[in-house]
Design a protein around this motif. Structure first.
Motif, mmCIF file in Angstrom:
data_model
loop_
_atom_site.group_PDB
_atom_site.id
_atom_site.type_symbol
_atom_site.label_atom_id
_atom_site.label_comp_id
_atom_site.label_asym_id
_atom_site.label_seq_id
_atom_site.Cartn_x
_atom_site.Cartn_y
_atom_site.Cartn_z
ATOM 1 N N ILE A 7 4.184 -1.468 3.947
ATOM 2 C CA ILE A 7 5.146 -1.526 2.858
ATOM 3 C C ILE A 7 4.640 -0.628 1.737
ATOM 4 C CG2 ILE A 7 6.210 -3.005 1.117
ATOM 5 C CD1 ILE A 7 5.871 -5.326 3.153
ATOM 6 N N HIS A 8 5.496 0.298 1.304
ATOM 7 C CA HIS A 8 5.146 1.227 0.233
ATOM 8 C C HIS A 8 6.123 1.059 -0.924
ATOM 9 C CE1 HIS A 8 2.276 3.569 2.665
ATOM 10 N NE2 HIS A 8 3.049 3.196 3.653
ATOM 11 N N ARG A 9 5.596 1.019 -2.139
ATOM 12 C CA ARG A 9 6.443 0.966 -3.322
ATOM 13 C C ARG A 9 6.874 2.395 -3.653
ATOM 14 N NH1 ARG A 9 6.658 -2.628 -8.168
ATOM 15 N NH2 ARG A 9 5.506 -4.003 -6.800
ATOM 16 N N VAL A 10 8.175 2.596 -3.773
ATOM 17 C CA VAL A 10 8.708 3.919 -4.086
ATOM 18 C C VAL A 10 8.943 4.047 -5.588
ATOM 19 C CG1 VAL A 10 10.583 5.541 -3.612
ATOM 20 C CG2 VAL A 10 9.807 3.997 -1.827
ATOM 21 N N SER A 11 9.365 2.943 -6.209
ATOM 22 C CA SER A 11 9.555 2.870 -7.659
ATOM 23 C C SER A 11 9.412 1.409 -8.056
ATOM 24 C CB SER A 11 10.924 3.428 -8.055
ATOM 25 O OG SER A 11 11.954 2.585 -7.577
ATOM 26 N N ASP A 12 9.714 1.098 -9.317
ATOM 27 C CA ASP A 12 9.558 -0.283 -9.781
ATOM 28 C C ASP A 12 10.367 -1.276 -8.966
ATOM 29 O OD1 ASP A 12 7.726 0.392 -11.681
ATOM 30 O OD2 ASP A 12 9.164 0.432 -13.328
ATOM 31 N N GLU A 13 11.533 -0.871 -8.491
ATOM 32 C CA GLU A 13 12.394 -1.790 -7.750
ATOM 33 C C GLU A 13 12.867 -1.215 -6.423
ATOM 34 O OE1 GLU A 13 15.490 -3.373 -10.152
ATOM 35 O OE2 GLU A 13 14.138 -3.876 -11.784
ATOM 36 N N ALA A 14 12.025 -0.433 -5.779
ATOM 37 C CA ALA A 14 12.388 0.151 -4.492
ATOM 38 C C ALA A 14 11.168 0.220 -3.592
ATOM 39 C CB ALA A 14 12.987 1.543 -4.678
ATOM 40 N N TYR A 15 11.417 -0.049 -2.313
ATOM 41 C CA TYR A 15 10.335 -0.104 -1.328
ATOM 42 C C TYR A 15 10.758 0.634 -0.069
ATOM 43 C CZ TYR A 15 9.068 -3.867 -4.452
ATOM 44 O OH TYR A 15 8.770 -4.591 -5.568
ATOM 45 N N ARG A 16 9.767 1.102 0.653
ATOM 46 C CA ARG A 16 10.015 1.773 1.921
ATOM 47 C C ARG A 16 9.034 1.222 2.942
ATOM 48 N NH1 ARG A 16 10.754 7.340 0.637
ATOM 49 N NH2 ARG A 16 12.899 6.737 0.398
ATOM 50 N N LEU A 17 9.471 1.200 4.176
ATOM 51 C CA LEU A 17 8.694 0.670 5.276
ATOM 52 C C LEU A 17 8.270 1.821 6.179
ATOM 53 C CD1 LEU A 17 7.908 -1.685 7.222
ATOM 54 C CD2 LEU A 17 10.227 -1.530 8.089
ATOM 55 N N ARG A 18 7.018 1.819 6.574
ATOM 56 C CA ARG A 18 6.522 2.803 7.540
ATOM 57 C C ARG A 18 5.969 2.031 8.731
ATOM 58 N NH1 ARG A 18 2.111 6.299 5.185
ATOM 59 N NH2 ARG A 18 3.820 6.967 3.875
ATOM 60 N N LEU A 19 6.410 2.391 9.920
ATOM 61 C CA LEU A 19 5.897 1.798 11.152
ATOM 62 C C LEU A 19 4.896 2.780 11.740
ATOM 63 C CD1 LEU A 19 5.964 -0.305 13.429
ATOM 64 C CD2 LEU A 19 7.914 0.943 14.389
ATOM 65 N N THR A 20 3.681 2.284 12.010
ATOM 66 C CA THR A 20 2.651 3.136 12.595
ATOM 67 C C THR A 20 2.206 2.563 13.930
ATOM 68 O OG1 THR A 20 0.871 1.964 11.447
ATOM 69 C CG2 THR A 20 1.804 3.874 10.331
ATOM 70 N N ASP A 21 1.704 3.440 14.792
ATOM 71 C CA ASP A 21 1.184 2.980 16.078
ATOM 72 C C ASP A 21 -0.277 2.565 15.921
ATOM 73 O OD1 ASP A 21 -0.353 5.331 16.097
ATOM 74 O OD2 ASP A 21 0.849 6.303 17.632
ATOM 75 N N GLY A 22 -0.892 2.185 17.012
ATOM 76 C CA GLY A 22 -2.263 1.705 16.978
ATOM 77 C C GLY A 22 -3.280 2.719 16.499
ATOM 78 N N ASP A 23 -2.937 4.001 16.585
ATOM 79 C CA ASP A 23 -3.836 5.058 16.126
ATOM 80 C C ASP A 23 -3.553 5.497 14.692
ATOM 81 O OD1 ASP A 23 -5.231 5.221 18.563
ATOM 82 O OD2 ASP A 23 -3.674 6.518 19.419
ATOM 83 N N PHE A 33 14.608 0.311 0.383
ATOM 84 C CA PHE A 33 15.130 -1.045 0.174
ATOM 85 C C PHE A 33 15.018 -1.384 -1.305
ATOM 86 C CE2 PHE A 33 13.851 -1.016 4.591
ATOM 87 C CZ PHE A 33 14.875 -1.714 5.222
ATOM 88 N N LYS A 34 16.006 -2.097 -1.836
ATOM 89 C CA LYS A 34 16.023 -2.425 -3.259
ATOM 90 C C LYS A 34 15.228 -3.679 -3.610
ATOM 91 C CE LYS A 34 20.359 -0.112 -4.171
ATOM 92 N NZ LYS A 34 21.701 -0.226 -4.722
ATOM 93 N N SER A 35 14.771 -4.413 -2.612
ATOM 94 C CA SER A 35 13.961 -5.606 -2.874
ATOM 95 C C SER A 35 13.052 -5.875 -1.683
ATOM 96 C CB SER A 35 14.850 -6.826 -3.129
ATOM 97 O OG SER A 35 15.469 -7.232 -1.921
#
Length: 63
Positions: A7-23, A33-35
């Motif tokens: 989970i990464h914060r993009v701004s005060d009220e926005a977030y982004r999700l990054r899916l990573t593999d085992g490496d 996302f707004k919340s």
């Protein structure tokens, strides 16, 4: 090692999700996302759809 949802914060009220593999390689990046509750819903949806989703090969799709 299993992949993870970051989970990464993009701004005060926005977030982004990054899916990573085992490496640690990025597999997917979500829209913003707004919340955090909406982001968690997005994680739940990704888990459910990835487990049951079918593969559709569109390489031979006709114009």
């Amino acid at each position: 090692m299993a992949g993870k949802f970051e989970i990464h914060r993009v701004s005060d009220e926005a977030y982004r999700l990054r899916l990573t593999d085992g490496d640690g390689n990025t597999v997917a990046v979500s829209p913003t996302f707004k919340s955090l509750s909406l982001l968690r819903d997005g994680i739940k949806a990704m888990r459910e759809n990835a487990a049951t989703g079918i593969v559709v090969d569109l390489r031979q799709q006709q114009a």
